[in-house]
Design a protein around this motif. Structure first.
Motif, PDB file in Angstrom:
ATOM      1  N   LEU A  87      35.988  10.503  38.150  1.00  0.00           N
ATOM      2  CA  LEU A  87      37.554  10.802  38.285  1.00  0.00           C
ATOM      3  C   LEU A  87      37.892  11.362  39.520  1.00  0.00           C
ATOM      4  CD1 LEU A  87      38.058  12.495  34.810  1.00  0.00           C
ATOM      5  CD2 LEU A  87      38.294  10.040  35.556  1.00  0.00           C
ATOM      6  N   ASP A  88      37.132  12.135  40.149  1.00  0.00           N
ATOM      7  CA  ASP A  88      37.596  12.709  41.411  1.00  0.00           C
ATOM      8  C   ASP A  88      37.949  11.874  42.666  1.00  0.00           C
ATOM      9  OD1 ASP A  88      37.237  15.364  40.456  1.00  0.00           O
ATOM     10  OD2 ASP A  88      35.305  15.378  41.650  1.00  0.00           O
ATOM     11  N   ALA A  89      36.957  10.463  42.849  1.00  0.00           N
ATOM     12  CA  ALA A  89      37.447   9.507  43.628  1.00  0.00           C
ATOM     13  C   ALA A  89      38.721   8.680  43.160  1.00  0.00           C
ATOM     14  CB  ALA A  89      36.290   8.460  43.374  1.00  0.00           C
ATOM     15  N   LEU A  90      38.982   8.659  41.905  1.00  0.00           N
ATOM     16  CA  LEU A  90      40.270   7.998  41.661  1.00  0.00           C
ATOM     17  C   LEU A  90      41.356   8.809  41.956  1.00  0.00           C
ATOM     18  CD1 LEU A  90      39.281   6.482  37.990  1.00  0.00           C
ATOM     19  CD2 LEU A  90      39.740   5.120  40.099  1.00  0.00           C
ATOM     20  N   ALA A 127      41.416  10.901  44.262  1.00  0.00           N
ATOM     21  CA  ALA A 127      41.729  11.290  45.616  1.00  0.00           C
ATOM     22  C   ALA A 127      42.317   9.567  46.194  1.00  0.00           C
ATOM     23  CB  ALA A 127      40.215  11.159  46.208  1.00  0.00           C
ATOM     24  N   GLU A 128      42.350   8.644  45.635  1.00  0.00           N
ATOM     25  CA  GLU A 128      42.923   7.423  45.856  1.00  0.00           C
ATOM     26  C   GLU A 128      44.376   7.327  45.566  1.00  0.00           C
ATOM     27  OE1 GLU A 128      42.045   5.026  47.740  1.00  0.00           O
ATOM     28  OE2 GLU A 128      40.216   6.008  48.386  1.00  0.00           O
ATOM     29  N   GLY A 129      44.740   8.527  44.869  1.00  0.00           N
ATOM     30  CA  GLY A 129      46.420   8.444  44.556  1.00  0.00           C
ATOM     31  C   GLY A 129      46.451   8.028  42.748  1.00  0.00           C
ATOM     32  N   TRP A 130      45.430   7.688  42.099  1.00  0.00           N
ATOM     33  CA  TRP A 130      45.486   7.341  40.853  1.00  0.00           C
ATOM     34  C   TRP A 130      45.888   8.586  39.912  1.00  0.00           C
ATOM     35  CZ3 TRP A 130      44.825   2.353  38.833  1.00  0.00           C
ATOM     36  CH2 TRP A 130      44.432   1.497  39.693  1.00  0.00           C
ATOM     37  N   ASP A 145      58.804  15.026  38.553  1.00  0.00           N
ATOM     38  CA  ASP A 145      58.169  15.151  39.879  1.00  0.00           C
ATOM     39  C   ASP A 145      56.815  14.543  39.906  1.00  0.00           C
ATOM     40  OD1 ASP A 145      60.504  16.379  40.687  1.00  0.00           O
ATOM     41  OD2 ASP A 145      59.542  18.294  40.121  1.00  0.00           O
ATOM     42  N   ILE A 146      56.543  13.709  39.044  1.00  0.00           N
ATOM     43  CA  ILE A 146      55.041  13.073  38.886  1.00  0.00           C
ATOM     44  C   ILE A 146      55.070  11.539  39.491  1.00  0.00           C
ATOM     45  CG2 ILE A 146      53.315  11.970  37.682  1.00  0.00           C
ATOM     46  CD1 ILE A 146      53.088  14.333  35.982  1.00  0.00           C
ATOM     47  N   GLY A 147      56.057  10.921  39.298  1.00  0.00           N
ATOM     48  CA  GLY A 147      56.462   9.478  39.573  1.00  0.00           C
ATOM     49  C   GLY A 147      55.404   8.354  39.690  1.00  0.00           C
ATOM     50  N   LEU A 148      55.092   8.443  38.239  1.00  0.00           N
ATOM     51  CA  LEU A 148      53.693   7.525  37.898  1.00  0.00           C
ATOM     52  C   LEU A 148      54.335   5.981  38.501  1.00  0.00           C
ATOM     53  CD1 LEU A 148      52.328   8.741  34.707  1.00  0.00           C
ATOM     54  CD2 LEU A 148      51.513   9.068  37.151  1.00  0.00           C
ATOM     55  N   ASP A 149      53.402   5.106  38.759  1.00  0.00           N
ATOM     56  CA  ASP A 149      53.676   3.502  39.023  1.00  0.00           C
ATOM     57  C   ASP A 149      54.045   2.877  37.709  1.00  0.00           C
ATOM     58  OD1 ASP A 149      53.207   0.828  39.696  1.00  0.00           O
ATOM     59  OD2 ASP A 149      52.887   1.833  41.769  1.00  0.00           O
ATOM     60  N   ALA A 150      54.676   1.980  37.865  1.00  0.00           N
ATOM     61  CA  ALA A 150      54.987   1.242  36.617  1.00  0.00           C
ATOM     62  C   ALA A 150      53.565   0.249  36.093  1.00  0.00           C
ATOM     63  CB  ALA A 150      56.058   0.058  36.759  1.00  0.00           C
ATOM     64  N   ARG A 151      52.913   0.021  36.981  1.00  0.00           N
ATOM     65  CA  ARG A 151      51.512  -0.388  36.629  1.00  0.00           C
ATOM     66  C   ARG A 151      50.692   0.310  35.928  1.00  0.00           C
ATOM     67  NH1 ARG A 151      49.773  -2.051  42.572  1.00  0.00           N
ATOM     68  NH2 ARG A 151      50.327   0.018  42.666  1.00  0.00           N
ATOM     69  N   THR A 152      49.888  -0.159  35.040  1.00  0.00           N
ATOM     70  CA  THR A 152      48.965   0.772  34.212  1.00  0.00           C
ATOM     71  C   THR A 152      47.703  -0.002  33.867  1.00  0.00           C
ATOM     72  OG1 THR A 152      50.966   1.587  32.765  1.00  0.00           O
ATOM     73  CG2 THR A 152      48.772   1.540  31.785  1.00  0.00           C
TER      74      THR A 152
END
Length: 85
Positions: free
Chosen positions: A1-4, A6-9, A49-56
């Protein structure tokens, strides 16, 4: 999970129906698991203030894999606003 992370997921993890409550747990009830996952995602998208991407992307292991399968099956009907990749 830490790697994800760190990549902005963002990680959104549902608490399945009945988990931690008295009585039998509805283990592997696909409809409930898929809806829980989609509801958790929709709720996360409402947090300011999270702003999740539309892609899931949906992923899981064991019961989570079962939930991921049902999330993809149910998304077009139950949550057409959620595009599952």
């Amino acid at each position: 999970l830490d790697a994800l992370i760190a990549e902005g997921w963002a990680i959104v993890a549902p608490d399945y129906v009945g988990l931690g409550t008295a009585g039998g747990h509805p283990y592997l009830i696909g409809e409930a698991e898929g809806r829980s996952s989609l509801d958790a995602l929709r709720a996360a998208r409402q947090v300011p203030d999270i702003g999740l991407d539309a892609r899931t992307v949906v992923w899981g292991h064991s019961q989570g894999g079962h939930a991921a399968l049902w999330t993809g099956i149910l998304a077009p009907r139950y949550a057409p606003d959620v595009v599952v990749s």
